[in-house]
Design a protein around this motif. Sequence first.
Motif, short mmCIF file in Angstrom:
data_model
loop_
_atom_site.label_atom_id
_atom_site.label_comp_id
_atom_site.label_asym_id
_atom_site.label_seq_id
_atom_site.Cartn_x
_atom_site.Cartn_y
_atom_site.Cartn_z
N HIS A 1 3.32 2.27 2.98
CA HIS A 1 4.31 3.31 2.77
C HIS A 1 3.56 4.61 2.55
N SER A 2 4.24 5.73 2.64
CA SER A 2 3.52 7.00 2.53
C SER A 2 4.30 8.02 1.74
N LEU A 3 3.56 8.91 1.11
CA LEU A 3 4.11 10.03 0.37
C LEU A 3 3.29 11.25 0.74
N TRP A 4 3.87 12.12 1.57
CA TRP A 4 3.18 13.34 2.01
C TRP A 4 3.64 14.52 1.16
N LEU A 5 2.70 15.27 0.61
CA LEU A 5 3.01 16.46 -0.16
C LEU A 5 2.81 17.70 0.68
N SER A 6 3.64 18.71 0.47
CA SER A 6 3.51 19.94 1.23
C SER A 6 2.25 20.71 0.85
N SER A 7 1.80 20.59 -0.41
CA SER A 7 0.56 21.24 -0.84
C SER A 7 -0.01 20.45 -2.00
N GLY A 8 -1.21 20.80 -2.36
CA GLY A 8 -1.90 20.09 -3.44
C GLY A 8 -3.39 19.96 -3.20
N GLY A 9 -3.83 20.25 -1.96
CA GLY A 9 -5.26 20.20 -1.67
C GLY A 9 -5.83 18.80 -1.85
N HIS A 10 -7.15 18.75 -2.05
CA HIS A 10 -7.83 17.47 -2.17
C HIS A 10 -7.94 17.01 -3.62
N ASN A 11 -8.09 17.93 -4.54
CA ASN A 11 -8.25 17.56 -5.94
C ASN A 11 -7.08 18.00 -6.81
N ARG A 12 -6.47 19.16 -6.52
CA ARG A 12 -5.34 19.63 -7.33
C ARG A 12 -4.17 18.66 -7.29
N ILE A 13 -4.08 17.88 -6.24
CA ILE A 13 -3.00 16.91 -6.10
C ILE A 13 -2.93 15.96 -7.30
N PRO B 1 -8.21 15.72 6.31
CA PRO B 1 -7.00 16.23 6.95
C PRO B 1 -5.87 15.21 6.93
N LEU B 2 -4.65 15.72 7.01
CA LEU B 2 -3.48 14.85 7.04
C LEU B 2 -3.55 13.87 8.22
N SER B 3 -4.21 14.26 9.30
CA SER B 3 -4.33 13.37 10.45
C SER B 3 -5.07 12.09 10.09
N ASP B 4 -6.02 12.14 9.14
CA ASP B 4 -6.69 10.93 8.68
C ASP B 4 -5.69 10.00 8.00
N ALA B 5 -4.86 10.57 7.14
CA ALA B 5 -3.85 9.76 6.46
C ALA B 5 -2.88 9.15 7.45
N GLN B 6 -2.52 9.90 8.48
CA GLN B 6 -1.60 9.38 9.50
C GLN B 6 -2.25 8.26 10.30
N ILE C 1 0.85 -1.20 0.00
CA ILE C 1 0.00 0.00 0.00
C ILE C 1 0.88 1.24 0.00
N LEU C 2 0.52 2.21 -0.83
CA LEU C 2 1.13 3.53 -0.77
C LEU C 2 0.03 4.54 -0.48
N LEU C 3 0.17 5.29 0.61
CA LEU C 3 -0.76 6.37 0.95
C LEU C 3 -0.16 7.69 0.51
N VAL C 4 -0.95 8.47 -0.24
CA VAL C 4 -0.50 9.77 -0.74
C VAL C 4 -1.46 10.83 -0.21
N HIS C 5 -0.90 11.92 0.32
CA HIS C 5 -1.75 12.94 0.92
C HIS C 5 -1.04 14.29 0.89
N ALA C 6 -1.83 15.36 0.80
CA ALA C 6 -1.30 16.71 0.86
C ALA C 6 -1.60 17.33 2.22
N ALA C 7 -0.63 18.04 2.75
CA ALA C 7 -0.78 18.63 4.08
C ALA C 7 -1.90 19.67 4.13
N ASP C 8 -2.22 20.28 2.98
CA ASP C 8 -3.23 21.34 2.97
C ASP C 8 -4.58 20.84 2.45
#
Length: 280
Positions: A236-248, A222-227, A210-217
């Motif tokens: 495994h995880s890939l956290w982005l500093s920005s990207g929102g919910h759809n722009r990502i 929220p990022l807490s859900d991904a965590q 599994i790879l979880l991908v999420h944007a902090a903004d």
Amino acid sequence: MTGFISALLPGYFGSLGARAFLKPRPNTSRRHWAEAFSGFERREISVDGLQVPFWVKGKGPLVLLVHGWERDHFAMGGFVAPLLDAGYRVAALDLPGHGEADGESAPLPLLARSITEIASALKQPCTVIAHSIGAAMTALATEAYGLKPDCVVLICAPRGAEDYALAQARRQGLSERALHQMVRQINQALGEPLERYRVDRALDSMTAPILLVHAADDAIVPLSDAQENLRASSAHSLWLSSGGHNRILADRLMIDNVLTWLNSPVPMPTRVVETTTAHG
């Protein structure tokens, strides 16, 4: 103002919130990848008497793309060319009640079963890349409906469907009294508690990588859900500093990192990357 009025009329506003969660509105978002699926073969399967379309192109290992709530297969178009260029066969669907699929409502079990049925119809082991509620229903499909992917990439996945429903309704300004009524009415419509649809619990029993991908903004999930999802799984995880919910979904650096993970025999540790989103 909405919060004040919905506190006075919680049943009415709760029913509006429940309807919004169960019956997706037509997709009015900008279609960034209108040409992404040119040359794809269009097919259909029937799920509970509803025609669910999907599109297929290419040869090689299969990747199934699953869109989120009130979107359609075009929302995942940013992955198409990179995957085809990397030698993958690509498939994408419109979930029931979305895009070209039949149906006005989109109950969660129907979405999960549609993902499973299309993966089965393709008769090939697959990787699933899914976004938002599509990601949540992919997890449910593995837990309850027999989906057995080679690996999964879950982008902006909520911790559970109830979290997602409440987040959407709070963005509309509903009061806590209206939110309570909304959840009660959704539970009645589904015939079971919305709390039953928990991504973190499903991930805990998943054996595929599994790879979880999420944007902090992300303002919806929220990022807490991904965590929480990460803590409940061996993902495994890939956290982005920005990207929102759809722009990502338009972030080419994110897409490149996902392909690197798919192609790598070595698990990728938790990473944070700067974004290069191409579309607003």
